[in-house]
Scaffold this motif. Structure first.
Motif, PDB file in Angstrom:
ATOM      1  N   THR B  14       3.089   2.940 -13.050  1.00  0.00           N
ATOM      2  CA  THR B  14       1.473   4.395 -13.382  1.00  0.00           C
ATOM      3  C   THR B  14       2.546   5.319 -13.090  1.00  0.00           C
ATOM      4  O   THR B  14       2.708   5.701 -12.144  1.00  0.00           O
ATOM      5  N   TYR B  15       2.496   6.035 -14.457  1.00  0.00           N
ATOM      6  CA  TYR B  15       3.062   7.849 -14.414  1.00  0.00           C
ATOM      7  C   TYR B  15       2.371   8.288 -14.742  1.00  0.00           C
ATOM      8  O   TYR B  15       0.668   8.375 -15.568  1.00  0.00           O
ATOM      9  N   VAL B  31       4.065   8.765  -8.966  1.00  0.00           N
ATOM     10  CA  VAL B  31       4.591   7.308  -9.088  1.00  0.00           C
ATOM     11  C   VAL B  31       3.670   6.521  -8.366  1.00  0.00           C
ATOM     12  O   VAL B  31       3.587   6.224  -7.565  1.00  0.00           O
ATOM     13  N   THR B  32       3.572   5.177  -8.838  1.00  0.00           N
ATOM     14  CA  THR B  32       2.755   3.997  -8.240  1.00  0.00           C
ATOM     15  C   THR B  32       2.622   2.956  -8.730  1.00  0.00           C
ATOM     16  O   THR B  32       3.962   2.513 -10.472  1.00  0.00           O
ATOM     17  N   THR B 245      -9.538  -1.038 -16.932  1.00  0.00           N
ATOM     18  CA  THR B 245      -8.058  -2.270 -16.484  1.00  0.00           C
ATOM     19  C   THR B 245      -8.182  -2.977 -15.068  1.00  0.00           C
ATOM     20  O   THR B 245      -8.993  -1.897 -14.496  1.00  0.00           O
ATOM     21  N   GLY B 246      -8.079  -4.648 -15.736  1.00  0.00           N
ATOM     22  CA  GLY B 246      -8.046  -4.890 -14.739  1.00  0.00           C
ATOM     23  C   GLY B 246     -10.040  -5.289 -14.536  1.00  0.00           C
ATOM     24  O   GLY B 246      -9.503  -6.589 -13.228  1.00  0.00           O
ATOM     25  N   ALA B 247     -11.395  -5.223 -14.835  1.00  0.00           N
ATOM     26  CA  ALA B 247     -12.236  -5.469 -14.830  1.00  0.00           C
ATOM     27  C   ALA B 247     -11.728  -7.306 -15.116  1.00  0.00           C
ATOM     28  O   ALA B 247     -13.133  -7.113 -14.272  1.00  0.00           O
ATOM     29  N   GLY B 248     -11.316  -7.904 -16.134  1.00  0.00           N
ATOM     30  CA  GLY B 248     -11.327  -8.716 -16.017  1.00  0.00           C
ATOM     31  C   GLY B 248     -10.927  -9.825 -15.191  1.00  0.00           C
ATOM     32  O   GLY B 248     -11.463 -10.829 -14.911  1.00  0.00           O
ATOM     33  N   ASP B 249      -9.712  -9.225 -14.566  1.00  0.00           N
ATOM     34  CA  ASP B 249      -9.459 -10.106 -13.066  1.00  0.00           C
ATOM     35  C   ASP B 249      -9.976 -10.294 -12.137  1.00  0.00           C
ATOM     36  O   ASP B 249     -10.090 -11.023 -11.219  1.00  0.00           O
ATOM     37  N   PRO B 283     -11.253   4.621  -8.581  1.00  0.00           N
ATOM     38  CA  PRO B 283     -10.070   5.738  -8.566  1.00  0.00           C
ATOM     39  C   PRO B 283      -9.034   5.126  -8.853  1.00  0.00           C
ATOM     40  O   PRO B 283      -8.348   5.767  -9.964  1.00  0.00           O
ATOM     41  N   VAL B 284      -8.277   4.246  -8.381  1.00  0.00           N
ATOM     42  CA  VAL B 284      -7.288   3.368  -8.903  1.00  0.00           C
ATOM     43  C   VAL B 284      -7.744   2.215 -10.179  1.00  0.00           C
ATOM     44  O   VAL B 284      -8.137   1.664  -9.268  1.00  0.00           O
ATOM     45  N   ALA B 285      -6.930   2.516 -11.032  1.00  0.00           N
ATOM     46  CA  ALA B 285      -6.764   1.324 -11.823  1.00  0.00           C
ATOM     47  C   ALA B 285      -6.402  -0.333 -10.990  1.00  0.00           C
ATOM     48  O   ALA B 285      -5.837  -0.514  -9.986  1.00  0.00           O
TER      49      ALA B 285
END
Lengths: 309, 309
Positions: B14-15, B31-32, B245-249, B283-285
């Motif tokens: 992620t940028y 950058v993460t 993002t990632g909610a389904g996982d 806060p983090v996807a």
């Protein structure tokens, strides 16, 4: 061998996408990656010209491992990058296939710790012992003192190794004062250094500040050189179309190659302009087309005159 | 342990940039990076919930090494990725700080060679021996046969290990026919599978195609489950704002956690919706906020009824 120093090495990644649209999701159709940073680019061109080159600078993390693996796999290039705790930065060039335009994303890169900077200075001094010339290229990463290049120039001069500096801003200003053999600024960098936007006046002003020779890159108009042996202008034949990425680094490689072969200045400039032009022509950014290069060698115009002996 | 399978693993980068403008050069301000792919995301959430998880799939190249180093450093997660000759793909999410919008660039990823696919199937069968449940997640990389998930489902069922499938298109269609315990499509995937855009009708149709239970993700409206024990709808309290993002996982992780703890379906759905909602809030996807999760557990509404015994 020729030594190149890249304190801000990178893993350069190029993506091709159909059409870049902000806030959309894109499938990348083609990925290419290679070691980057100006000194690394110079080394790749020198190696392609048949010179033995050693690359130093910093490398760390997973990206640093990729950079080192790729350098080791490049014929003619010796990897002497110094390990660091942080991870080597990535740069991403996103090429829009529809327009041909490039969108660039540059990571900031890791901070260098004081013992890492000391380790680099020691490695550099050791490498100079077998170097016929050294190029100091690019920006400084965080943690490296702004006078870094000035120190590396003094070390090279003490070792009797010709040194070329290609950087900008305050590191350039301090580096010039340390009396490098060649500085190679572009028009903007030269104007920032000297306060003059008139290239001929500015190259002479940069010499007065300490550089033995100044080779100013004028973009598509070629090179302007003010040297102890004379002042020359080298111009490519006709207008050049293509991707200018890496053209400046190819010019640096041409200057160095001709320098270690003890060629006179007009020939150094011819090689530099031919290589830069062949790089703009090449389909892949930063590579050069050998046939174009060899064909251009006979077509670069050099004007000017030698100084009175 | 719970086993998750991610055949199309990734290094998710992620940028953050000030403002993304096509054809400009951008300094990335932050950058993460972390291991990615749906099954890897599910594993991270399961580990955060206190479950022991093993991750399999493919990893290769410098990016694969970064993925494996990171997985090994994640408490509760065991790395059992199978080595491949190609390099693990990267995904780049460019977050525009001005608008908060994300531009996504997804690399295609390496092709899997037949011996690599055989090695994965063998590793998978070995890992199943100590697995309490298995999740098969995400798209198939090139080189893996389209019936891959169907085969992995049959192997799990033969080993008596409950198996959840979260994929789309033809791999989902073939997987469903192999009678997995749970499939977890979203509305579009379910409509593509069954031809029906009416969620209740489509979940029942997917069961008739072979899935023992179907948990359809309806986005902000929660989950709809058709199971042998009954049909339920689970809804988050109020409108959720944030990054989906990632909610389904996270929902998949909630279903698996409650499954191995032998909880009844309404509780499985409550956990899944609470985790998905806490992920949107974070806060983090892709991460979830534990306090939000625990607070939401008491506020998810589950309606529906058990089947007649």
């Amino acid at each position: 061998m020729i030594l190149t120093v890249t304190l801000n090495t990178a893993l350069d990644i190029t993506y091709r996408v159909r059409s870049l649209r902000p806030h959309a999701t894109h499938r990348v159709s083609e990925v290419t990656e290679r070691p980057g940073g100006k000194g690394v680019n110079v080394a790749r061109v020198l190696a392609a010209l048949g010179h033995e080159v050693t690359v130093t600078g910093f490398a760390g993390g997973g990206t640093g491992r990729i950079v080192q693996d790729r350098l080791t796999a490049t014929p003619g290039v010796v990897d002497a990058l110094v390990p660091i705790g942080g991870a080597t930065r990535r740069t991403i060039a996103v090429v829009d296939e529809r327009t041909g335009d490039t969108t660039q994303l540059n990571e900031p890169g890791p901070a260098i710790a004081p013992p890492e900077w000391s380790a680099l200075q020691e490695a550099y001094e050791d490498l100079l012992a077998s170097a016929s010339a050294v190029a100091l290229c690019g920006s400084l990463p965080p943690g490296v003192p702004v006078g870094a290049y000035a120190g590396l120039i003094r070390t090279a001069r003490a070792a009797g190794v010709p040194v070329l500096l290609d950087t900008s801003g305050e590191p350039l200003r301090r580096g010039v004062a340390a009396r490098p053999d060649i500085v190679k600024p572009n028009s903007d960098e030269l104007a920032e250094l000297t306060g003059s936007h008139e290239p001929l006046r500015a190259t002479h002003a940069a010499r007065r500040r300490g550089a033995h020779a100044v080779v100013a890159s004028l973009g598509p108009e070629g090179l302007l050189a003010a040297t102890p042996e004379g002042t020359w202008r080298a111009t490519p034949p006709g207008r050049v179309h293509g991707n200018p990425t890496g053209a400046g680094d190819s010019a640096t490689a041409g200057l160095l190659a001709a320098l270690v072969e003890r060629r006179p200045w007009p020939e150094r400039l011819t090689r530099a302009v031919a290589l830069a032009t062949a790089t703009v022509h090449a389909p892949v950014a930063g590579e050069f087309d050998r046939r174009t290069y060899e064909e251009l060698l006979g077509r670069v115009a050099v004007t000017g005159e030698a100084s009175a002996a």
